[in-house]
Scaffold this motif. Structure first.
Motif, PDB file in Angstrom:
ATOM      1  N   ASP A 166     -34.154   0.685 -41.188  1.00  0.00           N
ATOM      2  CA  ASP A 166     -32.865   1.292 -41.534  1.00  0.00           C
ATOM      3  C   ASP A 166     -32.252   0.637 -42.760  1.00  0.00           C
ATOM      4  O   ASP A 166     -31.757   1.293 -43.655  1.00  0.00           O
ATOM      5  CB  ASP A 166     -31.886   1.167 -40.355  1.00  0.00           C
ATOM      6  CG  ASP A 166     -32.377   1.946 -39.144  1.00  0.00           C
ATOM      7  OD1 ASP A 166     -33.094   2.950 -39.337  1.00  0.00           O
ATOM      8  OD2 ASP A 166     -32.062   1.533 -38.014  1.00  0.00           O
ATOM      9  N   GLU A 167     -32.288  -0.712 -42.771  1.00  0.00           N
ATOM     10  CA  GLU A 167     -31.708  -1.457 -43.886  1.00  0.00           C
ATOM     11  C   GLU A 167     -32.814  -1.836 -44.862  1.00  0.00           C
ATOM     12  O   GLU A 167     -33.892  -2.245 -44.454  1.00  0.00           O
ATOM     13  CB  GLU A 167     -31.040  -2.733 -43.375  1.00  0.00           C
ATOM     14  CG  GLU A 167     -29.792  -2.481 -42.547  1.00  0.00           C
ATOM     15  CD  GLU A 167     -28.675  -1.870 -43.384  1.00  0.00           C
ATOM     16  OE1 GLU A 167     -28.418  -2.379 -44.495  1.00  0.00           O
ATOM     17  OE2 GLU A 167     -28.086  -0.877 -42.931  1.00  0.00           O
ATOM     18  N   VAL A 168     -32.534  -1.721 -46.148  1.00  0.00           N
ATOM     19  CA  VAL A 168     -33.519  -2.111 -47.153  1.00  0.00           C
ATOM     20  C   VAL A 168     -32.787  -2.826 -48.283  1.00  0.00           C
ATOM     21  O   VAL A 168     -31.686  -2.433 -48.660  1.00  0.00           O
ATOM     22  CB  VAL A 168     -34.331  -0.884 -47.651  1.00  0.00           C
ATOM     23  CG1 VAL A 168     -33.437   0.141 -48.285  1.00  0.00           C
ATOM     24  CG2 VAL A 168     -35.424  -1.298 -48.593  1.00  0.00           C
ATOM     25  N   LYS A 169     -33.409  -3.936 -48.771  1.00  0.00           N
ATOM     26  CA  LYS A 169     -32.784  -4.650 -49.885  1.00  0.00           C
ATOM     27  C   LYS A 169     -33.871  -5.077 -50.876  1.00  0.00           C
ATOM     28  O   LYS A 169     -35.055  -5.114 -50.542  1.00  0.00           O
ATOM     29  CB  LYS A 169     -31.962  -5.839 -49.391  1.00  0.00           C
ATOM     30  CG  LYS A 169     -32.735  -6.912 -48.655  1.00  0.00           C
ATOM     31  CD  LYS A 169     -31.761  -7.967 -48.100  1.00  0.00           C
ATOM     32  CE  LYS A 169     -32.446  -9.124 -47.412  1.00  0.00           C
ATOM     33  NZ  LYS A 169     -33.441  -8.783 -46.412  1.00  0.00           N
ATOM     34  N   LEU A 170     -33.449  -5.397 -52.083  1.00  0.00           N
ATOM     35  CA  LEU A 170     -34.393  -5.832 -53.126  1.00  0.00           C
ATOM     36  C   LEU A 170     -35.206  -7.017 -52.622  1.00  0.00           C
ATOM     37  O   LEU A 170     -34.666  -7.918 -51.984  1.00  0.00           O
ATOM     38  CB  LEU A 170     -33.635  -6.234 -54.393  1.00  0.00           C
ATOM     39  CG  LEU A 170     -33.053  -5.083 -55.208  1.00  0.00           C
ATOM     40  CD1 LEU A 170     -32.274  -5.622 -56.394  1.00  0.00           C
ATOM     41  CD2 LEU A 170     -34.143  -4.149 -55.689  1.00  0.00           C
ATOM     42  N   GLY A 171     -36.500  -6.979 -52.903  1.00  0.00           N
ATOM     43  CA  GLY A 171     -37.374  -8.083 -52.512  1.00  0.00           C
ATOM     44  C   GLY A 171     -38.029  -7.889 -51.154  1.00  0.00           C
ATOM     45  O   GLY A 171     -38.981  -8.587 -50.833  1.00  0.00           O
ATOM     46  N   ASP A 172     -37.531  -6.946 -50.331  1.00  0.00           N
ATOM     47  CA  ASP A 172     -38.175  -6.682 -49.037  1.00  0.00           C
ATOM     48  C   ASP A 172     -39.624  -6.269 -49.264  1.00  0.00           C
ATOM     49  O   ASP A 172     -39.947  -5.628 -50.267  1.00  0.00           O
ATOM     50  CB  ASP A 172     -37.461  -5.544 -48.285  1.00  0.00           C
ATOM     51  CG  ASP A 172     -36.166  -5.986 -47.623  1.00  0.00           C
ATOM     52  OD1 ASP A 172     -35.864  -7.203 -47.668  1.00  0.00           O
ATOM     53  OD2 ASP A 172     -35.477  -5.121 -47.059  1.00  0.00           O
TER      54      ASP A 172
END
Length: 157
Positions: free
Chosen positions: A84-90
């Motif tokens: 659901d959550e995504v951020k840079l570097g994942d």
């Protein structure tokens, strides 16, 4: 000639001299020659080294993780990602197989997420300090299975 099982310690630095990775002192890396377990340029450098020897190894990108390939960067719908959550570097594995490519999130624009399947060190020169700690002939079973068994290697249950 029988493939060898080689044990070594390493410290990896990038072009700026910063330490990127290293083997823990009590656990050397153990691999079967020719198994593809470590990058080719490093395996070639270790091939003739005697036990106890130390060496500095500089590898060009093509001997390490290859050049960057911009065709491996693509945009997908955020809804297509497994979280659901995504951020840079994942980082995500693209399939259930442990050899499935891993992609890194390098951009987020609204409902689109830009993924990069290049290895994080693609396009970089790598600098290793290596110490060869052990070398022995591989067993027939290790050669057959394509990996090391016993201490530092793979265990079958």
């Amino acid at each position: 000639m029988t493939p060898q099982v080689v044990s070594f310690h390493y410290v990896l630095r990038d072009e700026s001299g910063e330490v990127v990775d290293s083997s823990p002192r009590e656990h050397p890396v153990v691999f079967l020659e020719g198994s593809g377990a470590i990058i080719d340029g490093l395996e070639k450098a270790l091939r003739g080294m005697p036990v106890g020897a130390m060496r500095k190894v500089a590898l060009a990108p093509e001997q390490a993780y290859g050049e960057r390939d911009e065709s491996l960067v693509r945009s997908v719908d955020r809804a297509a990602l497994p979280v659901d959550e995504v951020k840079l570097g994942d980082m995500f594995q693209t399939g259930p197989d442990r050899h499935a490519p891993v992609v890194r999130v390098v951009g987020i624009e609204g409902d689109r997420v830009k993924l990069d399947a290049n290895h994080p060190m693609a396009g970089q020169r790598l600098f290793f300090d290596v110490e060869l700690t052990d070398r022995r002939a591989a067993t027939a079973e290790e050669i057959d299975h394509g990996h090391v068994h016993g201490p530092g290697g793979h265990h079958h249950h």
